[in-house]
Design an enzyme around this catalytic site. Structure first.
Site, PDB file in Angstrom:
ATOM      1  N   LYS A 197       1.435   8.827  -3.659  1.00  0.00           N
ATOM      2  CA  LYS A 197       2.327   7.667  -3.687  1.00  0.00           C
ATOM      3  C   LYS A 197       3.406   7.888  -4.750  1.00  0.00           C
ATOM      4  CE  LYS A 197       2.019   2.576  -4.030  1.00  0.00           C
ATOM      5  NZ  LYS A 197       1.109   1.450  -4.319  1.00  0.00           N
ATOM      6  N   SER A 254       1.772  -2.319  -1.029  1.00  0.00           N
ATOM      7  CA  SER A 254       2.924  -1.469  -1.228  1.00  0.00           C
ATOM      8  C   SER A 254       2.711  -0.022  -0.775  1.00  0.00           C
ATOM      9  CB  SER A 254       3.311  -1.461  -2.705  1.00  0.00           C
ATOM     10  OG  SER A 254       2.268  -0.926  -3.498  1.00  0.00           O
ATOM     11  N   SER A 261      -2.678  -3.154  -2.786  1.00  0.00           N
ATOM     12  CA  SER A 261      -1.777  -2.144  -2.207  1.00  0.00           C
ATOM     13  C   SER A 261      -2.447  -0.878  -1.699  1.00  0.00           C
ATOM     14  CB  SER A 261      -0.698  -1.771  -3.211  1.00  0.00           C
ATOM     15  OG  SER A 261       0.228  -2.827  -3.290  1.00  0.00           O
TER      16      SER A 261
HETATM   17  N1  GLN Z   1       1.230  -7.132  -2.299  1.00  0.00           N
HETATM   18  C1  GLN Z   1       0.896  -7.300  -3.680  1.00  0.00           C
HETATM   19  C2  GLN Z   1       2.125  -7.609  -4.469  1.00  0.00           C
HETATM   20  O1  GLN Z   1       3.154  -7.673  -3.906  1.00  0.00           O
HETATM   21  C3  GLN Z   1       0.157  -6.116  -4.145  1.00  0.00           C
HETATM   22  C4  GLN Z   1       0.915  -5.147  -4.935  1.00  0.00           C
HETATM   23  C5  GLN Z   1       0.114  -3.965  -5.346  1.00  0.00           C
HETATM   24  O2  GLN Z   1      -1.102  -3.915  -5.210  1.00  0.00           O
HETATM   25  N2  GLN Z   1       0.811  -3.012  -5.912  1.00  0.00           N
HETATM   26  O3  GLN Z   1       2.085  -7.803  -5.637  1.00  0.00           O
END
Ligand code: GLN
Length: 513
Positions: A86, A161, A185
């Site tokens: 990532k 994400s 994410s």
């Molecule tokens: N969707 C969550 C957010 O927008 C999770 C983000 C993450 O785990 N990096 O914060």
């Protein structure tokens, strides 16, 4: 003889199968790496899982593994196997953007600990995967470099994400990938792509070299197509790191043995009452219930457990996360990294900072910086940030009392299946609801994972089941995951991803062979 040979489609093999074939000499790491690069060339125009690929560097790393084998060296359990990283973790010499324009052009001079451990173990890094800007989002649509598409249906989101890391697996571009999980994410993308994603216990994997979103929540973890592959990768990247002051000084739980055993007899599994019902897609609930029945059939004891404060986890998270993010993102000021705007002699340093941040950050990042700055401001700190921290304690206590009764908790990983690209971009609250089930584990810091449990009947899209375990009991996740995988694959007649439609991809010059 391993079970994988060079006449097979090497991109369909498991990481453990590939490692065995490489170690026994049935295939070379160069062949395996080249097969994945060819697959990328064919499907990337449609999927866009990657932001950066360095084929030459990957092939050179693969050749080194092949040479080591030829010299008679004993290879590690994943040596020679390709992996996607990532783009929020550093890999020296390769760009790290975190999905943001503000970091465009920044090439870190050092490796994240997760990266370093993979390199030391002989894994072959293919490239950096797409993500929502600074890991803020649930769809990868917040990436400044364009969205990633879900290989099950290219018009749909692959989650976020870490949508790039999940899509790379589901599109057979990589057998393994690394994600980071701050609020879901790793698990939400795994859920909507029919793959496996694990958020280790907070402190179980190092955050050194991770572009921080919310430091008290972020955790890197393994993503894979099988439970054993995820465990093997977890064992490579996990464990104490003196470079991360929040790293747990404890041995990595024996996740590999747990993934090989998959024995859930006598295991007490709690179904979280609050994570289901109204707002959950019927097909998601159906597949979740069926999977719980499968676990009961395998000898697990199922009970219902109440975690009343989970209802407040989402609002608390959306105060704590922006607060920490607003502080972490202050360093992107046009002076130290990447983009610099307005440095033409007519602006002073402060103006350049403002112009750079205006140009370099996307709408969601700005929204959270403003929210976090407000929540931390004097006069509001106690009312917002302080209050959210109290809720965090209550969520942690819910887990503690639940784990006094049961060994693990389960829920759907997400309330719904993959939605259409564009469907929720203008509605932040609808977007935030994707993380309803995953956020409690980040607030409490315990281990948590998503495993595929079938396709929702109404749309034919993957459904994930979330398993939550106490801190440093990550092995329990793999026991449950392996049990489910074995039983369900027998029912399906193979892996769930075998049911995914073949990607119809435009012909590309120099593409597939
Ligand atoms: N969707 C969550 C957010 O927008 C999770 C983000 C993450 O785990 N990096 O914060």
């Amino acid at each position: 003889m391993s079970t994988v040979s060079s006449t097979d489609d090497l991109t369909r093999a498991t990481a453990s199968g590939l490692a065995a074939a490489i170690a026994s000499g049935d295939v070379s790491s160069v062949e395996v790496t080249q097969a994945h690069l060819d697959r990328m060339a064919a499907v990337e125009p449609a999927v866009h899982a990657f932001l950066h690929v360095d084929g030459e560097r990957a092939l050179a790393a693969a050749a080194k593994v092949d040479q080591a084998r030829a010299a008679g060296e004993t290879l590690g359990p994943l040596a020679g196997v390709p992996v996607a990283l990532k783009d929020v973790l550093t890999y020296a010499g390769a760009p790290t953007t975190a999905g943001s324009r503000v970091l465009e052009g920044w090439v870190p001079p050092y490796d994240a600990t997760v990266t370093r451990r993979m390199l030391d173990a002989g894994l072959v890094i293919l490239g950096k995967t797409n993500l929502d800007e600074f890991a803020m989002g649930s769809s990868t649509e917040n990436s400044a470099y364009g969205p990633t598409h879900n290989p099950w249906d290219l018009d749909r989101i692959p989650g976020g994400s870490g949508g790039g890391s999940a899509a790379a697996l589901a599109a057979f571009e990589a057998p393994l990938s690394i994600g980071t999980d701050t609020g879901g994410s790793i698990r939400q993308p795994a859920s909507v792509t029919g793959t496996v994603g694990v958020k280790p216990t907070y402190g179980g994997t190092s955050r050194y070299g991770l572009v921080a979103l919310a430091s008290s929540l972020d955790q890197p973890g393994p993503c894979a197509r099988t439970v054993l592959d995820a465990a093997l990768l977890h064992a490579v990247i996990g464990g104490h790191d003196p470079l991360d002051s929040t790293s747990a000084n404890a041995p990595v739980p024996d996740v590999v043995s747990a993934a090989r055993s998959g024995d859930v007899r006598g295991l007490k599994i709690g179904v979280v009452r609050e994570l289901g019902g109204e707002g959950y897609q019927p097909g998601v609930e159906q597949r979740f219930r069926e999977a719980v029945d499968v676990l009961a059939g395998l000898g697990a004891e199922i009970v219902e457990v109440s975690c009343p404060n989970f209802a407040y986890a989402l609002p608390a998270y959306y105060l704590i996360l922006p607060s920490e993010a607003s502080s972490n993102l202050a360093k992107f000021d046009g002076m130290r990294f990447g983009l610099r705007t307005g440095d033409d002699g007519s602006h002073d340093a402060e103006e350049v900072m403002g112009l750079t941040r205006e140009a370099g950050f996307g709408a969601e990042v700005k929204r959270r910086i403003i929210l976090g700055t407000y929540a931390l401001s004097s006069g509001y700190y106690d009312a917002y940030y302080g209050q959210a921290q109290k809720v965090r304690t209550l969520v942690t206590r819910d887990f503690e009392s639940a784990f006094a009764q049961v060994d693990v908790l389960v829920s759907p990983s997400t309330p719904g299946t993959a939605f259409r690209i564009g469907e929720k971009v203008d509605d932040p609250l609808a977007m935030y609801l994707n993380d309803l089930c995953t956020i409690p584990s980040n607030l409490a810091g315990n281990a948590s994972a998503s495993f595929p449990v079938g396709l929702a009947p109404e749309d034919g899209l993957p459904v994930g089941l979330q398993v939550m375990a106490p801190p440093l009991a990550d092995d329990r996740l793999y026991r449950v995951g392996a049990a489910l995988e074995r039983a369900l694959e027998e029912r399906w007649g193979g892996p769930l991803l075998a049911q995914a439609p073949e990607l119809v991809v435009p012909a590309v010059a120099g593409g597939t062979k």
